[in-house]
Design a protein around this motif. Sequence first.
Motif, mmCIF file in Angstrom:
data_model
loop_
_atom_site.group_PDB
_atom_site.id
_atom_site.type_symbol
_atom_site.label_atom_id
_atom_site.label_comp_id
_atom_site.label_asym_id
_atom_site.label_seq_id
_atom_site.Cartn_x
_atom_site.Cartn_y
_atom_site.Cartn_z
ATOM 1 N N THR A 35 0.789 -1.283 -0.073
ATOM 2 C CA THR A 35 -0.104 0.067 -0.018
ATOM 3 C C THR A 35 0.830 1.276 0.108
ATOM 4 O O THR A 35 1.451 1.577 0.962
ATOM 5 N N GLY A 36 1.146 1.887 -1.100
ATOM 6 C CA GLY A 36 1.934 2.996 -1.355
ATOM 7 C C GLY A 36 3.334 2.497 -1.681
ATOM 8 O O GLY A 36 3.472 1.409 -1.717
ATOM 9 N N VAL A 37 4.131 3.399 -2.086
ATOM 10 C CA VAL A 37 5.212 3.223 -2.324
ATOM 11 C C VAL A 37 6.076 2.999 -0.992
ATOM 12 O O VAL A 37 6.195 3.704 -0.026
ATOM 13 N N PRO A 38 6.771 1.758 -1.000
ATOM 14 C CA PRO A 38 7.565 1.286 0.232
ATOM 15 C C PRO A 38 8.863 2.379 0.617
ATOM 16 O O PRO A 38 9.162 3.046 -0.362
ATOM 17 N N THR A 39 9.068 2.511 1.688
ATOM 18 C CA THR A 39 9.871 3.626 2.166
ATOM 19 C C THR A 39 11.438 3.423 1.705
ATOM 20 O O THR A 39 11.957 4.409 1.414
ATOM 21 N N PRO A 40 11.902 2.371 1.544
ATOM 22 C CA PRO A 40 13.349 2.256 1.006
ATOM 23 C C PRO A 40 13.123 2.518 -0.558
ATOM 24 O O PRO A 40 14.084 3.393 -1.003
ATOM 25 N N ALA A 41 12.285 2.418 -1.283
ATOM 26 C CA ALA A 41 12.111 2.747 -2.718
ATOM 27 C C ALA A 41 11.933 4.252 -2.586
ATOM 28 O O ALA A 41 12.428 4.763 -3.620
ATOM 29 N N GLY A 42 11.025 4.856 -1.910
ATOM 30 C CA GLY A 42 10.795 6.190 -1.741
ATOM 31 C C GLY A 42 12.085 7.049 -1.497
ATOM 32 O O GLY A 42 12.599 8.028 -2.166
ATOM 33 N N GLY A 43 12.821 6.208 -0.574
ATOM 34 C CA GLY A 43 14.231 7.082 -0.286
ATOM 35 C C GLY A 43 15.147 6.961 -1.520
ATOM 36 O O GLY A 43 15.924 7.637 -1.750
ATOM 37 N N LEU A 44 14.934 6.001 -2.330
ATOM 38 C CA LEU A 44 15.939 5.880 -3.422
ATOM 39 C C LEU A 44 15.454 6.841 -4.699
ATOM 40 O O LEU A 44 16.271 7.347 -5.164
ATOM 41 N N ILE A 45 14.164 6.843 -4.963
ATOM 42 C CA ILE A 45 13.666 7.688 -5.599
ATOM 43 C C ILE A 45 13.850 9.280 -5.732
ATOM 44 O O ILE A 45 14.172 9.949 -6.630
ATOM 45 N N VAL A 46 13.970 9.628 -4.555
ATOM 46 C CA VAL A 46 14.140 10.903 -4.024
ATOM 47 C C VAL A 46 15.433 11.408 -4.753
ATOM 48 O O VAL A 46 15.845 12.506 -4.822
ATOM 49 N N THR A 47 16.426 10.578 -4.709
ATOM 50 C CA THR A 47 17.758 10.777 -5.243
ATOM 51 C C THR A 47 17.995 11.053 -6.850
ATOM 52 O O THR A 47 19.123 11.252 -7.103
ATOM 53 N N ALA A 48 16.915 10.788 -7.359
ATOM 54 C CA ALA A 48 16.984 10.906 -8.871
ATOM 55 C C ALA A 48 17.572 12.306 -9.103
ATOM 56 O O ALA A 48 18.275 12.400 -10.264
ATOM 57 N N PRO A 49 17.169 13.476 -8.814
ATOM 58 C CA PRO A 49 17.541 14.865 -9.259
ATOM 59 C C PRO A 49 19.171 14.820 -8.873
ATOM 60 O O PRO A 49 19.758 15.421 -9.660
ATOM 61 N N LEU A 50 19.693 14.325 -7.518
ATOM 62 C CA LEU A 50 20.910 14.389 -7.599
ATOM 63 C C LEU A 50 21.859 13.320 -8.601
ATOM 64 O O LEU A 50 22.845 14.026 -8.849
ATOM 65 N N LEU A 51 21.189 12.441 -8.672
ATOM 66 C CA LEU A 51 22.041 11.621 -9.798
ATOM 67 C C LEU A 51 22.147 12.016 -10.953
ATOM 68 O O LEU A 51 23.308 11.984 -11.791
ATOM 69 N N LEU A 52 20.833 12.712 -11.530
ATOM 70 C CA LEU A 52 20.849 13.314 -12.748
ATOM 71 C C LEU A 52 21.757 14.516 -12.622
ATOM 72 O O LEU A 52 22.666 14.916 -13.750
ATOM 73 N N THR A 53 21.970 15.513 -11.615
ATOM 74 C CA THR A 53 22.827 16.433 -11.512
ATOM 75 C C THR A 53 24.193 16.081 -11.603
ATOM 76 O O THR A 53 25.290 16.728 -12.255
ATOM 77 N N ASN A 54 24.545 14.943 -10.908
ATOM 78 C CA ASN A 54 25.905 14.341 -10.832
ATOM 79 C C ASN A 54 26.275 13.854 -12.390
ATOM 80 O O ASN A 54 27.553 13.997 -12.924
ATOM 81 N N PHE A 113 27.839 -0.666 -14.530
ATOM 82 C CA PHE A 113 29.081 -0.302 -14.260
ATOM 83 C C PHE A 113 29.486 1.004 -15.130
ATOM 84 O O PHE A 113 30.232 1.618 -14.685
ATOM 85 N N TYR A 114 28.879 0.932 -16.404
ATOM 86 C CA TYR A 114 29.239 2.086 -17.351
ATOM 87 C C TYR A 114 28.716 3.390 -17.153
ATOM 88 O O TYR A 114 29.325 4.389 -17.260
ATOM 89 N N GLN A 115 27.401 3.488 -16.708
ATOM 90 C CA GLN A 115 26.695 4.388 -16.611
ATOM 91 C C GLN A 115 25.815 4.504 -15.253
ATOM 92 O O GLN A 115 24.638 4.241 -15.459
ATOM 93 N N PRO A 116 26.328 4.250 -14.131
ATOM 94 C CA PRO A 116 25.461 3.946 -12.798
ATOM 95 C C PRO A 116 24.356 4.715 -12.520
ATOM 96 O O PRO A 116 23.314 4.495 -12.166
ATOM 97 N N GLU A 117 24.611 6.191 -12.809
ATOM 98 C CA GLU A 117 23.625 7.148 -12.596
ATOM 99 C C GLU A 117 22.104 7.036 -13.375
ATOM 100 O O GLU A 117 21.352 6.949 -13.129
ATOM 101 N N LEU A 118 22.685 6.972 -14.854
ATOM 102 C CA LEU A 118 21.486 6.921 -15.705
ATOM 103 C C LEU A 118 20.815 5.482 -15.580
ATOM 104 O O LEU A 118 19.634 5.636 -15.747
ATOM 105 N N VAL A 119 21.584 4.497 -15.317
ATOM 106 C CA VAL A 119 20.862 3.085 -15.078
ATOM 107 C C VAL A 119 19.847 3.206 -14.043
ATOM 108 O O VAL A 119 18.745 2.719 -14.006
ATOM 109 N N THR A 120 20.417 3.681 -13.042
ATOM 110 C CA THR A 120 19.756 3.746 -11.598
ATOM 111 C C THR A 120 18.444 4.648 -11.816
ATOM 112 O O THR A 120 17.393 4.405 -11.559
ATOM 113 N N VAL A 121 18.388 5.949 -12.694
ATOM 114 C CA VAL A 121 17.348 6.660 -12.574
ATOM 115 C C VAL A 121 16.492 5.981 -13.643
ATOM 116 O O VAL A 121 15.333 6.224 -13.650
#
Length: 167
Positions: A35-54, A113-121
């Motif tokens: 029910t809802g987005v799990p907290t660990p997934a939410g914590g990971l998803i909020v890092t998307a702007p940081l990963l894209l900025t990096n 391994f080659y594009q960690p930020e993009l693959v994570t986003v």
Amino acid sequence: WVVCLLFAVCAALRLARFNSLLDDEPKPWAKGFFTGVPTPAGGLIVTAPLLLTNRLGPDGPWAVPWVVSIWIALIGFLMVSRVPTIALKSVRLPPQFIVPMLILLVLGVAALFYQPELVTVIGMVVYLLHIPYAVWKYNHLKHHPELWRTTGGRTRRSSRRVRMRMP
């Protein structure tokens, strides 16, 4: 800091609701859903702007403070929402899809391994895009009791003695 506090409060409310629902009678159609987005997934998803900025630099909309604030608030509200999301532990693959999924997994790990930020986003976007399907599947199962997986009063296989047989 207000948005970060809002996110932390949403995470605490989600965990409190999870603990309070442990005593409720489980709904058979809701098995395999959160029910809802799990907290660990939410914590990971909020890092998307940081990963894209990096990865892409600070010259995009992902680096604008008010856009990031809206993103964090949106993910916080998804965590406390009643939107169903599919629990990955409940996903079962047909045997013919196991080898292609293993190949896709190996390619994904290599790309990581080659594009960690993009693959994570990309993984985060795929997760967010699954939510409409999860809502549809949840409602479909809710209205079709013949699809519910119940034991029907029998003992579950996991509690019986396991016997090995040759295929």
